[in-house]
Structures are given as structure tokens and as C-alpha cells.
Design an enzyme around this catalytic site. Structure first.
Site, PDB file in Angstrom:
ATOM      1  N   ASP A 351       0.823  -1.213   0.000  1.00 53.59           N
ATOM      2  CA  ASP A 351       0.000   0.000   0.000  1.00 53.59           C
ATOM      3  C   ASP A 351       0.853   1.258   0.000  1.00 53.59           C
ATOM      4  O   ASP A 351       0.350   2.349   0.291  1.00 53.59           O
ATOM      5  CB  ASP A 351      -0.900   0.023   1.230  1.00 53.59           C
ATOM      6  CG  ASP A 351      -1.744  -1.221   1.343  1.00 53.59           C
ATOM      7  OD1 ASP A 351      -2.468  -1.516   0.389  1.00 53.59           O
ATOM      8  OD2 ASP A 351      -1.655  -1.905   2.376  1.00 53.59           O
ATOM      9  N   GLY A 352       2.116   1.117  -0.293  1.00 49.83           N
ATOM     10  CA  GLY A 352       2.984   2.291  -0.307  1.00 49.83           C
ATOM     11  C   GLY A 352       4.390   1.876   0.065  1.00 49.83           C
ATOM     12  O   GLY A 352       4.612   0.730   0.459  1.00 49.83           O
ATOM     13  N   SER A 376       2.219   6.581   1.348  1.00 53.21           N
ATOM     14  CA  SER A 376       1.445   5.613   2.103  1.00 53.21           C
ATOM     15  C   SER A 376       0.006   5.846   1.703  1.00 53.21           C
ATOM     16  O   SER A 376      -0.529   6.929   1.885  1.00 53.21           O
ATOM     17  CB  SER A 376       1.633   5.841   3.599  1.00 53.21           C
ATOM     18  OG  SER A 376       0.705   5.052   4.300  1.00 53.21           O
ATOM     19  N   ARG A 377      -0.620   4.812   1.117  1.00 57.85           N
ATOM     20  CA  ARG A 377      -1.920   5.065   0.478  1.00 57.85           C
ATOM     21  C   ARG A 377      -3.101   4.945   1.412  1.00 57.85           C
ATOM     22  O   ARG A 377      -4.142   5.491   1.135  1.00 57.85           O
ATOM     23  CB  ARG A 377      -2.107   4.139  -0.720  1.00 57.85           C
ATOM     24  CG  ARG A 377      -1.106   4.440  -1.794  1.00 57.85           C
ATOM     25  CD  ARG A 377      -1.383   3.741  -3.098  1.00 57.85           C
ATOM     26  NE  ARG A 377      -0.212   3.916  -3.941  1.00 57.85           N
ATOM     27  CZ  ARG A 377       0.812   3.102  -3.963  1.00 57.85           C
ATOM     28  NH1 ARG A 377       0.796   2.011  -3.227  1.00 57.85           N
ATOM     29  NH2 ARG A 377       1.861   3.354  -4.716  1.00 57.85           N
ATOM     30  N   VAL A 378      -3.001   4.198   2.487  1.00 56.58           N
ATOM     31  CA  VAL A 378      -4.196   4.054   3.317  1.00 56.58           C
ATOM     32  C   VAL A 378      -4.028   4.597   4.728  1.00 56.58           C
ATOM     33  O   VAL A 378      -5.001   4.915   5.388  1.00 56.58           O
ATOM     34  CB  VAL A 378      -4.661   2.578   3.395  1.00 56.58           C
ATOM     35  CG1 VAL A 378      -5.087   2.084   2.055  1.00 56.58           C
ATOM     36  CG2 VAL A 378      -3.583   1.711   3.970  1.00 56.58           C
TER      37      VAL A 378
END
Ligand SMILES: Nc1ncnc2c1ncn2[C@@H]1O[C@H](COP(=O)(O)OP(=O)(O)O)[C@@H](O)[C@H]1O
Ligand SMILES: [Mg+2]
Length: 520
Positions: A351-352, A376-378
Site C-alpha cells: 500500500d505504499g 502511504s496510500r491508506v
């Protein structure tokens, strides 16, 4: 391979003899060739992929190749004791590891056998090494932060519990250091850590264990180790073993029973250090099993190898106890090349990534995170609100600073505004630096970032900043402990809190300038 006529004719004869009484034939096989930790076994027609096989001398095997007339298996244990013609029994089991509270504080091999000389482990449960990742319905979105205690990461690439965040960089850029600091930061939090060491030197692993012990973090940690000297199959199994041990905690409540709505599961942090070596071990096994080599000689399913591991990171729904497993895989790049096969694979699965750079590291910017290439996507959904408010523009300010800095190298005639911006940027970079083994609670991180972003540090010389930071924390601990608590709460930075921050930080700054004779 040499063809042995009498052996083949013996096998054919056996086959004809057993033609109409097929009773047990499928359950017992014979080793037809063995070497390099790999055995080919004839007669196990019904064996499953991943099944455990029992060989003589307590050696175990694991089925990896199912071929038309034989199965290929890796040997675990003293492979040298196995000879051609040895009998092999199916166990109908797939690989399992012991799990439970008793594992905490221990160093084990990928199959759960103790390596620390502290005696046998009275495990309360066993978990399958490989397990299908929780499905969509069993999950919920990431909502709690996983605090690393590192200012750079918690502010700009925040990680949420249940997320997969890659730590990537060349050797000696501080990848392991980030992982260890994160584990140490969990010692007062409700997170159990699992550190999986793959293909590292024994001495390095011993050093990690010692570091964790010295910082009193080992009691909530399990180290799963397959050193460089252990056979490739062990290194291949290590991360799955670590994940399985972690899943026990995620899926079980404090009473050891299945987690549910009224029996919350645990939060687990799994570090895989590192998956580059894991992929290399798998490549070795695959080539020995004569699977066709693909790109960079890795077998075709190397993507699946890592995706099925990292999919096991999850945040469970409340009905399932709300436990989480956060994965921090580590990838070592060669000369900063993030476009090689394994790095691109793992980047696309996670996720990143936190991208660490040698140049920054040697320039003294540690942790050496490249802000532009790290995402960091989430985790942002889970970030502490006050931090989110304060760090919102941090990334942009740093990017602008770097651009200006590059430009400013060409001349010194800069207008006042530009000089001020450069100065502010330098202070930001400076306060984001952090030594090893000094993780900071998020509320204190908010304090220093607030001070830097709001100009309280503009007049201070860079070399005094670390002293200022200490004074700042001390002042707030002594006089504003209530405010520090509120900073971590849901409401975020209310106007009232902002006032308090401004007052408190202003006091420290004035006092500091007076004692250190700084004008301004
Ligand atoms: N924030 C830091 N401050 C000072 N030294 C650091 C920091 N992070 C890492 N180091 C040092 O840099 C060296 C390399 O770090 P390490 O984590 O082992 O790198 P990697 O795992 O990327 O090879 C180690 O000696 C470590 O102590
Ligand atoms: Mg390392």
C-alpha cells in the site's frame, strides 16, 4: 541424470504387480533421486502441493512440484542422510507451526523450534504455515494508526494497523533500523511484533535480538530466524511461519479463544527482513526443481510468492474481533534501482513504500527517507488528527525547499522571502532527523513539527535544535501534560489547543533564546 535400467524395470514391475490392488501404494513412495536438499519421489500419486512428507531419520519433506510420474520435494532437516531408495510416507498434513503466548520473547526457526537455548516451548496451538488471506467480508478498512515513533514516517507516510508498507533501499541505508525502532515503539502499546530474519548473518540476528532485549522490547516480540547458513527451503518458509504465528494473535483473544465481537483479537506487526533474500532462496529451490527460469531467472510464480504472503496483512471486522496484522516487508535494492523485478513486484503488492536513499543517509539525514518517492496510500485515514492537520503541508514545504535549495546553489543574491523559505526548510529537515532507538510519542512529534512549521525555530542556529527539542518536550511534560494528552485525542487541533500550543512553544523559545544568547 543417469538412467538406471534395473531401477526403472523394478518400478515397472512393482507397478504391474500392484495393478489390481491399489491399496496403500499411493501413500508410500520411494526416493528416486536426491541432492541439493531436493528429492524426487516416485509413487506418491495422491500427494498434495505443500504437503508434508515423512522420510527416514526424522527428515521432513515438503511437496513443491507435482509432476506426471513423480513429485519434487524440498527436504527440511539433515538432507544428507537421505539416500535413493528410501521410503517416503504421506502425512496428509500441510506444514504447521506452534503458536500461542508461550512464543513471546523467543527466537525460533521457521517451523517454530526454539533457537535461543531457553528450552522447549509449551505452545497452546498450532497454525497452518500457509493460510488463505481473510476475504473482503471478514475485513474492515484500516482505522487505527500503527505508530512507528519516527517523525518522518508518522508525519508524512503514516501507517495504519492492517496495512502493508514496504521499506525499500540499498544496503546500509537504515532499513532494519526503522523496523527495530518501530518494534521498540510498541513496547508500551498494545501491539505484538514479529521480526522475521531471512538470509542474514547469524551475528546480525544475534545483534537484533540483543538490541530488542536491551530496550525491553523482546517480551512482546517473537523473532523467526532463517540465517544465511540455513538451507534455502527454511529461508523460503520463514515469512510464512512468521505470518502464521502472528495470525494466531490476530484471530484469538486474550483468553486464547477465537476472537469475536466480545473477545477482541490482538494487533500484530510483522516485519519481513528481507524479501529480496526470500525471493533468491525461492529461485534457488525452483532452479533445483528444474522449473523454467523466467525474468532474472526467477520462476514465473515469484509474484504469487509475495502477494499471497502480503495479502495476509489485514484489519478484521468487528464481528471477527477487530484484530489486525500489519506487514512491513523490506526490500534491498542494488544501486537505488527500484525498477528491478522483485522491487517492482513488491511495490505493486503493498500500500505504499518508504524509500531510503544512500545519498541522504551519508548527508546525515537519518532516517534517510526520500520524501518525493515515498507514499502511504491508506494510513492517512488512520493518522492521529492533530498530526494530520499539522503535517498536511509538510510534504509540499519540503518539496519546495529542495527545489529552492538546488536553485540557490547557483548564486547568493536571493531576496529576503526566498532566504526565509530556505531557512524554514532547513529547520524542517533538521527537526525530522532522529537518532536510533529514540522513538517519540506522536504528541511530541506534533509539538516539534508545529514549532518548525510555524517559525518558532527560524532564529535558532541549526546546531542548537536538538537541545531545543529536549527543552520543548521537558517544558510540556512539566507544565502542559494535559494538553499533550488532548493532542492525541479525536478532536484534533481545536482553536483552544492551538492557543495553548502557541503559548507553550513561545515560552520555551523565549527562554531558550535568553539562555543561549540568540538574538531575535
Ligand atoms: N537514524 C539513524 N541514526 C544514526 N545511525 C543510524 C540510523 N539509522 C541507521 N543507522 C546506522 O546505519 C547503519 C545501517 O543501518 P541498517 O538499519 O543496518 O541498514 P540496512 O538494514 O538498510 O542495511 C547501522 O550501523 C545503523 O546503526
Ligand atoms: Mg538490514
Amino acid at each position: 541424470m543417469e538412467i538406471k535400467v534395473d531401477e526403472i524395470s523394478k518400478i515397472i514391475r512393482q507397478q504391474i504387480e500392484g495393478y489390481d490392488k491399489q491399496t496403500d501404494l499411493a501413500e508410500v513412495g520411494t526416493v528416486i533421486s536426491v541432492g541439493d536438499g531436493i528429492a524426487r519421489i516416485y509413487g506418491l500419486d495422491k500427494a498434495m502441493a505443500g504437503e508434508l512428507l515423512a522420510l527416514p531419520h526424522d527428515v521432513m519433506g515438503m511437496v513443491l512440484n507435482l509432476e506426471e510420474d513423480n513429485v519434487g520435494a524440498v527436504l527440511l532437516g539433515e538432507a544428507a542422510l537421505i539416500k535413493e531408495g528410501d521410503q517416503v510416507r504421506r502425512t496428509r498434513r500441510i506444514m504447521q507451526v506452534p503458536a500461542g503466548e508461550a512464543m513471546l520473547g523467543r527466537v525460533v526457526d521457521p517451523l517454530g523450534n526454539p533457537l535461543d537455548g531457553k528450552g522447549p516451548i509449551q505452545a497452546s496451538a498450532t497454525m497452518n504455515l500457509e493460510r488463505i488471506a481473510p476475504g473482503v467480508v471478514q475485513r474492515q478498512p484500516v482505522k487505527e494508526p500503527l505508530q512507528t515513533g519516527l517523525k518522518t514516517i508518522d508525519s508524512m507516510t503514516p501507517i495504519g494497523r492492517g496495512q502493508r508498507e514496504l521499506i525499500i533501499g540499498d544496503r546500509q541505508t537504515g532499513k532494519t533500523a526503522i523496523a527495530l525502532d518501530t518494534i521498540i515503539n510498541q513496547k508500551h502499546l498494545d501491539v505484538i511484533s514479529i521480526y522475521v530474519a531471512i538470509g542474514q548473518k547469524q551475528s546480525t540476528i544475534a545483534q537484533v535480538v540483543k538490541t530488542l532485549e536491551d530496550h525491553d522490547a523482546m517480551r512482546k516480540t517473537i523473532v523467526v530466524a532463517a540465517a544465511a547458513s540455513s538451507p534455502a527451503p527454511m529461508q523460503y518458509l520463514a515469512p510464512y511461519g512468521g505470518a502464521a504465528i502472528g495470525e494466531y494473535f490476530q484471530f484469538h483473544g486474550a483468553d486464547g479463544k477465537e476472537a469475536s465481537k466480545d473477545n477482541p483479537g490482538h494487533h500484530v506487526l510483522c516485519i519481513y527482513d528481507d524479501l529480496s533474500k526470500h525471493a533468491a532462496a525461492y529461485r534457488e529451490i525452483s532452479l533445483l526443481l528444474r522449473r523454467p527460469p523466467g525474468r532474472e531467472a526467477y520462476p514465473g510464480d515469484v509474484f504469487y510468492l509475495h502477494s499471497r504472503l502480503l495479502e495476509r496483512a489485514s484489519k478484521l471486522s468487528d464481528a471477527n474481533g477487530g484484530g489486525s496484522l500489519t506487514a512491513l516487508p523490506i526490500i534491498e535494492t542494488q544501486a537505488g534501482d527500484i525498477s528491478a523485478y522483485i522491487p517492482t513486484n513488491v511495490i505493486s503488492i503493498t500500500d505504499g513504500q518508504i524509500f531510503l536513499e544512500s545519498d541522504l543517509f551519508y548527508a546525515g539525514v537519518r532516517p534517510a527517507m526520500n520524501v518525493g518517492l515515498s507514499v502511504s496510500r491508506v494510513g492517512g485515514n488512520a493518522q492521529v488528527k492533530a498530526m494530520k492537520q499539522i503535517a498536511g503541508t509538510l510534504r509540499l514545504s519540503l518539496a519546495q525547499f529542495r527545489e529552492l535549495e538546488a536553485f540557490a546553489q547557483f548564486g547568493s543574491d536571493l531576496d529576503k522571502a526566498t532566504q526565509a523559505q530556505l531557512n524554514r526548510g532547513r529547520k524542517l529537515v533538521e527537526v525530522l532527523k532522529q537518532g536510533q532507538y529514540e522513538p517519540l510519542p506522536v504528541t511530541k512529534q506534533v509539538l516539534i513539527i508545529y514549532a518548525a512549521a510555524n517559525g518558532f525555530l527560524d532564529d535558532l542556529p541549526v546546531e542548537l535544535l536538538s537541545q531545543f527539542e529536549k527543552d520543548l518536550y521537558q517544558h510540556f511534560d512539566l507544565n502542559y501534560s494535559e494538553l499533550l494528552v488532548q493532542l492525541g485525542e479525536k478532536a484534533g487541533l481545536t482553536d483552544e489547543l492551538k492557543e495553548g500550543l502557541k503559548k507553550g512553544v513561545g515560552e520555551v523559545a523565549a527562554q531558550f533564546k535568553a539562555t543561549h544568547g540568540v538574538a531575535g
